[in-house]
Write a protein that holds these residues in place. Sequence first.
Motif, short mmCIF file in Angstrom:
data_model
loop_
_atom_site.label_atom_id
_atom_site.label_comp_id
_atom_site.label_asym_id
_atom_site.label_seq_id
_atom_site.Cartn_x
_atom_site.Cartn_y
_atom_site.Cartn_z
N PRO A 53 2.39 22.32 15.37
CA PRO A 53 2.75 23.39 14.45
C PRO A 53 1.52 24.18 14.00
N TYR A 54 1.75 25.42 13.60
CA TYR A 54 0.69 26.25 13.03
C TYR A 54 1.37 27.35 12.23
N ASN A 55 0.58 28.11 11.47
CA ASN A 55 1.11 29.24 10.72
C ASN A 55 0.99 30.49 11.56
N PRO A 56 2.10 31.01 12.09
CA PRO A 56 1.99 32.12 13.04
C PRO A 56 1.50 33.41 12.40
N PHE A 157 -2.10 35.64 39.88
CA PHE A 157 -3.20 34.68 39.75
C PHE A 157 -2.87 33.74 38.60
N VAL A 158 -3.56 32.60 38.60
CA VAL A 158 -3.36 31.68 37.49
C VAL A 158 -4.72 31.33 36.86
N TYR A 159 -4.76 31.41 35.54
CA TYR A 159 -5.94 31.02 34.76
C TYR A 159 -5.57 29.74 34.00
N GLU A 160 -6.53 28.82 33.90
CA GLU A 160 -6.23 27.59 33.16
C GLU A 160 -7.47 27.10 32.44
N PHE A 161 -7.33 26.84 31.16
CA PHE A 161 -8.47 26.33 30.38
C PHE A 161 -7.97 25.71 29.08
N VAL A 162 -8.88 25.07 28.37
CA VAL A 162 -8.57 24.51 27.06
C VAL A 162 -9.08 25.47 26.00
N ALA A 163 -8.25 25.78 25.02
CA ALA A 163 -8.67 26.66 23.91
C ALA A 163 -9.56 25.84 23.00
N ARG A 164 -10.87 25.96 23.21
CA ARG A 164 -11.79 25.00 22.60
C ARG A 164 -12.13 25.28 21.15
N ARG A 165 -12.22 26.55 20.79
CA ARG A 165 -12.60 26.77 19.38
C ARG A 165 -11.60 27.69 18.68
N HIS A 192 -5.32 28.84 16.58
CA HIS A 192 -5.20 28.25 15.24
C HIS A 192 -5.93 26.91 15.21
N PRO A 193 -6.45 26.51 14.03
CA PRO A 193 -7.14 25.21 13.95
C PRO A 193 -6.16 24.06 14.12
N ILE A 200 -11.57 27.35 7.22
CA ILE A 200 -10.38 28.16 7.50
C ILE A 200 -9.33 27.87 6.44
N ASP A 201 -9.12 28.83 5.54
CA ASP A 201 -8.16 28.63 4.45
C ASP A 201 -6.74 28.86 4.93
N GLU A 202 -5.81 28.19 4.26
CA GLU A 202 -4.41 28.49 4.53
C GLU A 202 -4.06 29.78 3.82
#
Length: 470
Positions: A53-56, A157-165, A192-193, A200-202
């Motif tokens: 979950p995250y705050n969209p 094409f396909v791109y693949e990675f981890v959203a690191r930050r 989102h964190p 990172i404030d809510e």
Amino acid sequence: MTSRREFFKFAGIAGGAVAASSVGRAVMAGLPEPVIQTSAQTMPPWVPNTGRPYNPVVTLNGWTLPWRMNQGVKEFHLVAEPVVREMAPGFKAHLWGYNGQSPGPTIEVVEGDRVRIFVTNKLPEPTTVHWHGQRIPNGMDGVAGLNQPAISPVKTFVYEFVARRPGTFMYHPHADEMTQMAMGMMGFWVTHPKAKNPLIDEVQRDFCFLLSAYDIDPGSYTPKIMTMLDFNLWSWNSRIFPGIDSLNVRLHDKVRIRIGNLTMTNHPIHLHGHEFLITGTDGGPTPKSTRWYEVTTDVAVGQMRQIEFLADEEGDWAFHCHKSHHTMNAMGHNLPTLIGVDHSGVAQKINQLIPDYMVMGERGMADMTEMVMPLPDNTTAMMTGEGPFGSVEMGGMFSVLKVRKDQKPGDYKDPGWFKHPDGTVAHEYSGPLGEPARFNAEGGQSMPRTQQPEAATEVRVRKPGAHSSH
Ligand SMILES: [Cu+2]
């Protein structure tokens, strides 16, 4: 603003939304069905039912791209294609974008997510996608020729990675950029964190939009791609005032606004009535020791900025780029300043030769907003927008932050104009005029010049006709 149900109807999740005729059906069969959006309305926050979950966020006059979860990987499908974007009511531009719109849909993920993005090219030339600002394997960075072969028309094409930050990012082509970005190919990306982050404030409201600029001659539909500086349409998410939706918030909401700049100049973004902090830049959340309150922040080319503030003043607060030419729409640039020039008699003489000739700007340009001039078929007024007290005399990068006591949590609907409490609106003075207090001292200059000029010089300022940069 549209309901979630309507959104899915728009988005075509249930039905086959994209014509796969030119793209191989067999190839398309294994891909997530592309979600296409044709409306320029601001879509409500997209709350996912898979993944963490995250705050969209809410994308001004835009939307968030749904994904398919495939064995723990978030799979998105971007389609690069020609689109028609309604830049303001009655004004449509023929742009290039993604999934039916320019800018493309916002991509929202959570820090640590593995993402797979299929990119199908339905443009007439090769393209790529660069994930601006992210930490990714070099081969996923999307620079045509340097990191990958370009994606030819019709190919996927396909791109693949981890959203690191966590942070605020953008995506755009890195192939024939001059053309493709001038045509509107860009999109927003928010990571989102994954957990509470001390930096990172809510927030209760989280908005985002991209700054983009176009050069479209009045009456035409397609941007001129060779323009370097002299753009005539300054847009937020390829919308121009009065086509940019207001940012509607509840009194005492904590508000975050994320801005990315993909134009070719900087934009000092200015908010009325509140002070904000810069809580995030290209590099992610800013250290708390670097934050100070401001009312304007310059967003330079290629940068992202996150501003945050407490919406604790009720009302309709202007929110705009402070370059005054960026709050105007398509105009003739090569006009001399005519303020103070007496035109009487001239127009009449010219009218004998040119019947439609009109004198402009004798008392400033505000008259232009009220003037009913014949406009070419596909354009919009230079300065326009009807407010509760008359014409707002704006265009381009201008919107309104609406702070209301009775706005419901999570409700992004436009509440209409602010109802001012009695006695709180500037008004014409109707009492007796008092004598202004005067400074009685003789002279006034602490270091008067010894030799006075024989006659006073009167300077009349007149702008040169040439107009080359902002
Ligand atoms: Cu600007």
